[in-house]
Structures are given as C-alpha cells and as structure tokens.
Scaffold this motif. Structure first.
Motif, PDB file in Angstrom:
ATOM      1  N   GLU A 206      72.351 -59.557 -38.274  1.00 54.64           N
ATOM      2  CA  GLU A 206      73.769 -59.235 -38.153  1.00 54.64           C
ATOM      3  C   GLU A 206      74.264 -59.326 -36.722  1.00 54.64           C
ATOM      4  OE1 GLU A 206      74.920 -56.310 -41.748  1.00 54.64           O
ATOM      5  OE2 GLU A 206      73.726 -55.384 -40.172  1.00 54.64           O
ATOM      6  N   GLY A 207      73.351 -59.422 -35.793  1.00 56.56           N
ATOM      7  CA  GLY A 207      73.750 -59.609 -34.407  1.00 56.56           C
ATOM      8  C   GLY A 207      73.818 -58.330 -33.606  1.00 56.56           C
TER       9      GLY A 207
ATOM     10  N   GLY B  70      64.747 -58.962 -45.142  1.00 55.04           N
ATOM     11  CA  GLY B  70      65.736 -59.555 -44.260  1.00 55.04           C
ATOM     12  C   GLY B  70      65.379 -59.391 -42.811  1.00 55.04           C
ATOM     13  N   ILE B  71      66.376 -59.616 -41.979  1.00 59.93           N
ATOM     14  CA  ILE B  71      66.219 -59.524 -40.543  1.00 59.93           C
ATOM     15  C   ILE B  71      67.082 -58.380 -40.031  1.00 59.93           C
ATOM     16  CG2 ILE B  71      66.538 -60.696 -38.358  1.00 59.93           C
ATOM     17  CD1 ILE B  71      66.130 -63.300 -39.761  1.00 59.93           C
ATOM     18  N   THR B  72      66.479 -57.525 -39.262  1.00 61.48           N
ATOM     19  CA  THR B  72      67.187 -56.370 -38.733  1.00 61.48           C
ATOM     20  C   THR B  72      67.255 -56.460 -37.226  1.00 61.48           C
ATOM     21  OG1 THR B  72      66.393 -55.001 -40.562  1.00 61.48           O
ATOM     22  CG2 THR B  72      67.249 -53.865 -38.624  1.00 61.48           C
ATOM     23  N   GLN B  73      68.471 -56.403 -36.713  1.00 67.26           N
ATOM     24  CA  GLN B  73      68.666 -56.393 -35.264  1.00 67.26           C
ATOM     25  C   GLN B  73      69.201 -55.019 -34.847  1.00 67.26           C
ATOM     26  OE1 GLN B  73      70.669 -60.740 -35.088  1.00 67.26           O
ATOM     27  NE2 GLN B  73      70.491 -59.706 -33.103  1.00 67.26           N
ATOM     28  N   SER B  74      68.721 -54.561 -33.715  1.00 63.47           N
ATOM     29  CA  SER B  74      69.237 -53.297 -33.181  1.00 63.47           C
ATOM     30  C   SER B  74      69.190 -53.320 -31.658  1.00 63.47           C
ATOM     31  CB  SER B  74      68.421 -52.113 -33.721  1.00 63.47           C
ATOM     32  OG  SER B  74      67.085 -52.198 -33.308  1.00 63.47           O
ATOM     33  N   PRO B  75      70.104 -52.610 -31.022  1.00 58.20           N
ATOM     34  CA  PRO B  75      71.258 -51.942 -31.616  1.00 58.20           C
ATOM     35  C   PRO B  75      72.364 -52.956 -31.936  1.00 58.20           C
ATOM     36  CG  PRO B  75      71.342 -51.703 -29.247  1.00 58.20           C
ATOM     37  CD  PRO B  75      70.061 -52.451 -29.555  1.00 58.20           C
ATOM     38  N   LYS B  76      73.363 -52.548 -32.680  1.00 61.46           N
ATOM     39  CA  LYS B  76      74.481 -53.436 -32.987  1.00 61.46           C
ATOM     40  C   LYS B  76      75.401 -53.563 -31.785  1.00 61.46           C
ATOM     41  CE  LYS B  76      74.741 -53.026 -37.989  1.00 61.46           C
ATOM     42  NZ  LYS B  76      75.589 -52.733 -39.163  1.00 61.46           N
ATOM     43  N   TYR B  77      75.555 -52.498 -31.048  1.00 56.56           N
ATOM     44  CA  TYR B  77      76.391 -52.504 -29.851  1.00 56.56           C
ATOM     45  C   TYR B  77      75.595 -51.882 -28.708  1.00 56.56           C
ATOM     46  CZ  TYR B  77      80.066 -53.195 -33.285  1.00 56.56           C
ATOM     47  OH  TYR B  77      80.820 -53.681 -34.308  1.00 56.56           O
ATOM     48  N   LEU B  78      75.718 -52.491 -27.543  1.00 55.05           N
ATOM     49  CA  LEU B  78      74.964 -52.001 -26.401  1.00 55.05           C
ATOM     50  C   LEU B  78      75.777 -52.226 -25.141  1.00 55.05           C
ATOM     51  CD1 LEU B  78      72.217 -50.829 -25.517  1.00 55.05           C
ATOM     52  CD2 LEU B  78      71.410 -53.160 -25.288  1.00 55.05           C
TER      53      LEU B  78
END
Lengths: 109, 113
Positions: free
Chosen positions: B106-107, B3-11
């Motif tokens: 997930e954004g 899949g696709i992993t985005q980080s961080p979720k909140y910044l």
C-alpha cells in the motif's frame, strides 16, 4: 536504455465514450509491455499484458512494434474505470519494469 | 490474509536522519523490489532482490540502502545522503522472473521536515 512515455497526464471523458490511453516506448530489443492500474484507495495492480492478448474489464491493448506503442483502449468508458494507469516495459531478464509517468483517467457521468 | 505489508504508512523525518521503511510479504515470492513514486514521474526502481542475501541497485539507488536477510523481508533505509527523500515509496514482490506481474504494497509516504 529503455523508456516508457505516457504523453497525457490527465484524460477526461464522459461515460459511454471511447477511451484511449497512449503509451510509447523505446527499447532496442523485443519488449514485454504491461498496463497497471491504481484505483482510488487501492494498491497498484496488473491490468493486462500484451503477450496474453486478453481483454480485461473491457480494456484491450495491442503492441505495435512499428510505432513502438502499446495504447490501452476501451470502447465505452464506465465511471468505475476512473483511476491512475501506468504503462510498463520489461526488456531484460527478471521483472525490473520501467514505468511511464502515468495517466489519470476521469470518467464523468 | 496473504500479501505485502508496508509500514509505517506515514513517516516524518528531520533532515540528517536515517529512516527505515519495512516491507514484509507472506506470498513466498523470491523477488522483491522498492520503487519511488513521484507525481508525473511514474515509478522509479530503487533496489531489487531476486534471492535472499542478494540485491542489486536500480535506477536511483543513491542515498538508499537495503538488506535481504530473510525471504519475507526487504527493508529500505533512506539515508541522510538522499538529496530529495520526500516521496511515496512502494514495495513489490513477484513469484518468479520474467512474469511481469508485480504485487504491490500500500506504500509508505515519507516527508522530510
């Protein structure tokens, strides 16, 4: 320029009622149209595309080139259909999709 | 798990600071994309890359920069030049051209204080 318009930001229906999410587009060539869906706490995902002419989860969408529309329809809405729906257009090489503003569908019990 | 992993979720970022959002995919997809999602405006394309070491501006590239040094990675830098950076950012990839099917992460939600 290509543009996708979803006139309704929110659509609320009762369970079992028919639902139609509207999508209009502007593009001078031959477009490819898609519907994407985002359920609560899930990723945005492809629901269906017009070239497949398929029904996914009871949803269908027909491309009407005369009216430049690609409305998403389902005869009997279910509560699990509640989600954010985006119409998208691909009018050029590659997958640079142009998305509409989205319509939030709420299906009430 | 592919899949696709985005980080961080909140910044959170102070005005005037640059910030980099990470996007990694293990789907072996050639093309990757960055979209910005604002309420009522849908998704707007910031940058895209169809192959390693190449990328193109999308509709709203001003104030953003990207790199594509590896097939798996497509980081997005939100620079201090971006006038209104508070938004939800989505990364996506696709297996090939003209499929119309994008696979989304997930954004990441960026808030500028």
């Amino acid at each position: 320029a290509q543009r996708v318009t979803q006139p309704e930001k929110l659509l609320s229906v009762f369970k079992g009622a028919p639902v139609e999410l509207k999508c209009n587009y502007s593009y001078s060539g031959s477009p490819e149209l898609f519907w994407y869906v985002q359920y609560s706490r899930q990723r945005l995902q492809l629901l269906l595309r017009h070239i497949s002419r398929e029904s996914i989860k009871g949803f269908t969408a027909d491309l009407n080139k005369g009216e430049t529309s690609f409305h998403l329809k389902k005869p009997f809405a279910q509560e699990e259909d509640s989600a954010m729906y985006y119409c998208a257009l691909s009018g050029q090489a590659g997958n640079m999709l142009t998305f509409g503003g989205g319509t939030r569908l709420m299906v009430k019990p | 798990d592919g899949g696709i992993t985005q980080s961080p979720k909140y910044l959170f970022r102070k005005e005037g600071q640059n910030v980099t959002l990470s996007c990694e995919q293990n789907l072996n997809h050639d093309a990757m994309y960055w979209y910005r999602q604002d309420p009522g405006q849908g998704l707007r394309l910031i940058y895209y890359s169809q192959i390693v070491n190449d990328f193109q501006k999308g509709d709203i590239a001003e104030g953003y920069s990207v790199s594509r040094e590896k097939k798996e990675s497509f980081p997005l830098t939100v620079t201090s030049a971006q006038k209104n950076p508070t938004a939800f950012y989505l990364c996506a990839s696709s297996p090939g051209p003209n499929t119309g099917e994008l696979f989304f992460g997930e954004g990441s939600r960026l808030t500028v204080l």
